[in-house]
Design a protein around this motif. Sequence first.
Motif, short mmCIF file in Angstrom:
data_model
loop_
_atom_site.label_atom_id
_atom_site.label_comp_id
_atom_site.label_asym_id
_atom_site.label_seq_id
_atom_site.Cartn_x
_atom_site.Cartn_y
_atom_site.Cartn_z
N VAL A 4 -19.48 25.61 -28.23
CA VAL A 4 -18.96 24.91 -29.44
C VAL A 4 -18.21 23.73 -28.85
CG1 VAL A 4 -17.56 25.19 -31.26
CG2 VAL A 4 -18.70 26.98 -30.71
N ARG A 35 -7.51 29.68 -36.76
CA ARG A 35 -7.84 29.37 -35.58
C ARG A 35 -6.85 27.95 -35.40
NH1 ARG A 35 -11.84 30.47 -32.02
NH2 ARG A 35 -11.78 28.41 -30.56
N ALA A 41 -14.21 22.83 -36.97
CA ALA A 41 -15.17 23.04 -38.26
C ALA A 41 -15.94 24.38 -38.01
CB ALA A 41 -15.61 21.63 -38.75
N TYR A 42 -16.60 24.32 -36.89
CA TYR A 42 -17.68 25.54 -36.46
C TYR A 42 -17.00 26.70 -36.91
CZ TYR A 42 -20.43 28.54 -33.96
OH TYR A 42 -21.32 29.55 -33.51
N TYR A 43 -15.64 27.11 -36.67
CA TYR A 43 -15.28 28.22 -36.76
C TYR A 43 -15.07 28.73 -38.33
CZ TYR A 43 -15.25 28.45 -31.72
OH TYR A 43 -15.56 28.41 -30.47
N LEU A 44 -15.08 27.70 -39.14
CA LEU A 44 -14.82 28.15 -40.74
C LEU A 44 -15.90 29.28 -40.94
CD1 LEU A 44 -14.25 24.51 -42.18
CD2 LEU A 44 -12.39 26.04 -41.41
N ASN A 45 -15.52 30.48 -41.61
CA ASN A 45 -16.56 31.32 -41.99
C ASN A 45 -17.08 30.55 -43.33
OD1 ASN A 45 -14.21 32.43 -40.79
ND2 ASN A 45 -13.80 33.50 -42.90
N ARG A 82 -9.54 23.60 -46.17
CA ARG A 82 -9.62 24.68 -45.09
C ARG A 82 -8.91 24.38 -43.78
NH1 ARG A 82 -15.51 26.31 -45.85
NH2 ARG A 82 -15.03 28.47 -45.04
N ILE A 83 -8.93 22.95 -43.66
CA ILE A 83 -8.14 22.85 -42.24
C ILE A 83 -7.11 21.63 -42.44
CG2 ILE A 83 -8.67 21.03 -40.22
CD1 ILE A 83 -11.66 22.04 -40.20
N ILE A 107 -15.94 17.43 -45.16
CA ILE A 107 -14.90 18.53 -44.97
C ILE A 107 -13.48 17.78 -45.23
CG2 ILE A 107 -13.71 20.03 -43.29
CD1 ILE A 107 -16.01 20.99 -42.44
N ILE A 141 -25.04 22.88 -37.56
CA ILE A 141 -24.37 23.86 -37.12
C ILE A 141 -22.86 23.88 -37.17
CG2 ILE A 141 -23.96 24.81 -34.83
CD1 ILE A 141 -26.68 23.80 -33.96
N LEU A 142 -22.10 22.51 -37.01
CA LEU A 142 -20.73 22.52 -37.02
C LEU A 142 -20.26 22.40 -38.20
CD1 LEU A 142 -20.35 19.71 -34.21
CD2 LEU A 142 -19.79 22.08 -34.17
N LYS A 143 -21.03 22.63 -39.60
CA LYS A 143 -20.95 22.71 -40.80
C LYS A 143 -20.01 21.40 -41.21
CE LYS A 143 -19.94 27.83 -40.46
NZ LYS A 143 -18.98 27.73 -39.45
N MET A 180 -15.46 14.19 -41.96
CA MET A 180 -13.92 14.76 -41.90
C MET A 180 -13.34 14.03 -42.34
SD MET A 180 -14.28 17.41 -38.77
CE MET A 180 -13.37 18.53 -39.94
N GLU A 236 -7.66 27.78 -42.69
CA GLU A 236 -8.37 28.56 -41.83
C GLU A 236 -8.31 28.04 -40.45
OE1 GLU A 236 -12.29 29.45 -43.48
OE2 GLU A 236 -11.46 28.61 -45.37
#
Lengths: 218, 218
Positions: free
Chosen positions: A11, A188, B202-206, A147-148, A84, A77-79, A109, A171
């Motif tokens: 990752v 995280r 960001a990858y780890y955001l569900n 979320r971040i 964001i 993949i990294l969303k 972002m 999150e």
Amino acid sequence: MKQTKISEAVVRRLPIYLQVLNELDSREIQTVSSQELGVKLDLNPAQIRKDLAYFGEFGRKGIGYDVVYLIEIIRQILKVNQTIKVALVGAGNLGHALCNYNKYSKDNMKITAVFDDHPAKIGTNINNLVVQPMSELVATIAEQKIRIGIITVPAFEAQNVVNQFVSAGIEGILNFAPAILRVPDEVRIHNADFTRELLSLAYYLNHEGEDSDETAMD
Amino acid sequence: MKQTKISEAVVRRLPIYLQVLNELDSREIQTVSSQELGVKLDLNPAQIRKDLAYFGEFGRKGIGYDVVYLIEIIRQILKVNQTIKVALVGAGNLGHALCNYNKYSKDNMKITAVFDDHPAKIGTNINNLVVQPMSELVATIAEQKIRIGIITVPAFEAQNVVNQFVSAGIEGILNFAPAILRVPDEVRIHNADFTRELLSLAYYLNHEGEDSDETAMD
DNA sequence: TAGATTGTTAATCGATTAACAATC
DNA sequence: TAGATTGTTAATCGATTAACAATC
């Protein structure tokens, strides 16, 4: 997109791939092989192929990878294929610096909310954002579906900010304060404390002349 | 101090140990076990003992480690037991932020020279340091015997700064610009590009609700 | 067709963890 | 002495690299 269990090492390499690919794209290069990426990044080409193969088959045998397509894939993949939203707490120099990055960033972002509890800061403007008091943190985060969160307050205030972020449902946290912070398992936290980087850098300084040996040994 | 080949993973944990130990010291705790450190840092105690054992025997069986002594030892290992001078290029917001860290830092790493080539910046004051033009970089670095450099310029200028650092004999570089930089083998570069951290976060955001499955799966 | 390069399996390498004798 | 904890060896686990059939 097949998904087994992806290791953190993988990752952490994805954003780096994205960076080179963006660079290649801006130079209008259309195709790249794992070999070429490996040279640029000092990585083993097999590792690059394997990293990507965790998520699917994106290359063409005999050809390589399509740059634009691979950028899109890694963003997915990294969303970060959609914008964001990120919240930042601590409107000091560092906070300012990070907000300014926004303007130039190719990534999706964006810092969309800034908080600080210092009365002199509240209500001031940073890069078109009004600095809000901490009392508004929970509501704003909920409203904007953020979320971040980023922490750029002094170390002694950092844990307090973490706790508020957690209550607000954040999150993922990016922490710049030189402090060891506690988060619940489901949240995280990444540390971007630059003193750690500096200290580990210092380790690698050779001590030439220390025992009258000038040879740079490996 | 016995020294085999120390892996980078070990070196990167040392500053973290130092951070907890400083915290313990400020709370006047005198002794700590690998067990307790492990809990605080979410690390396996055996790993902590092994990391330290690469450099010597610093603990006491049945007792643990003396906090003050271990701080001193780790500082020695990291070569920050004396002040280490650092040069910084790029007197923007981020440069300012890093210079200010100086004042509060318990570490012996001090930014003692700041450079920028923007005419409006040259001659201004940051935290008691006068911003110098790039033309003075080589001479100042030689004079002050500076070995570590920080880069806080925009991405497109970063490689140029790297090259000047290298000519000036800098041995370690901490780069904040979101760029992939080339250095000769004997120079070490650490990247503190925060966009990478954000992207991997960001990858780890569900993606809850994405397929109408609200369960947080591990 | 010949050359290049992927995706993937197997081999290697290295890092983490468990276990325990030594000893405070 | 009994309990705790280190330093270190051996076992495990995981990540990187090599190799190659498939195929563009």
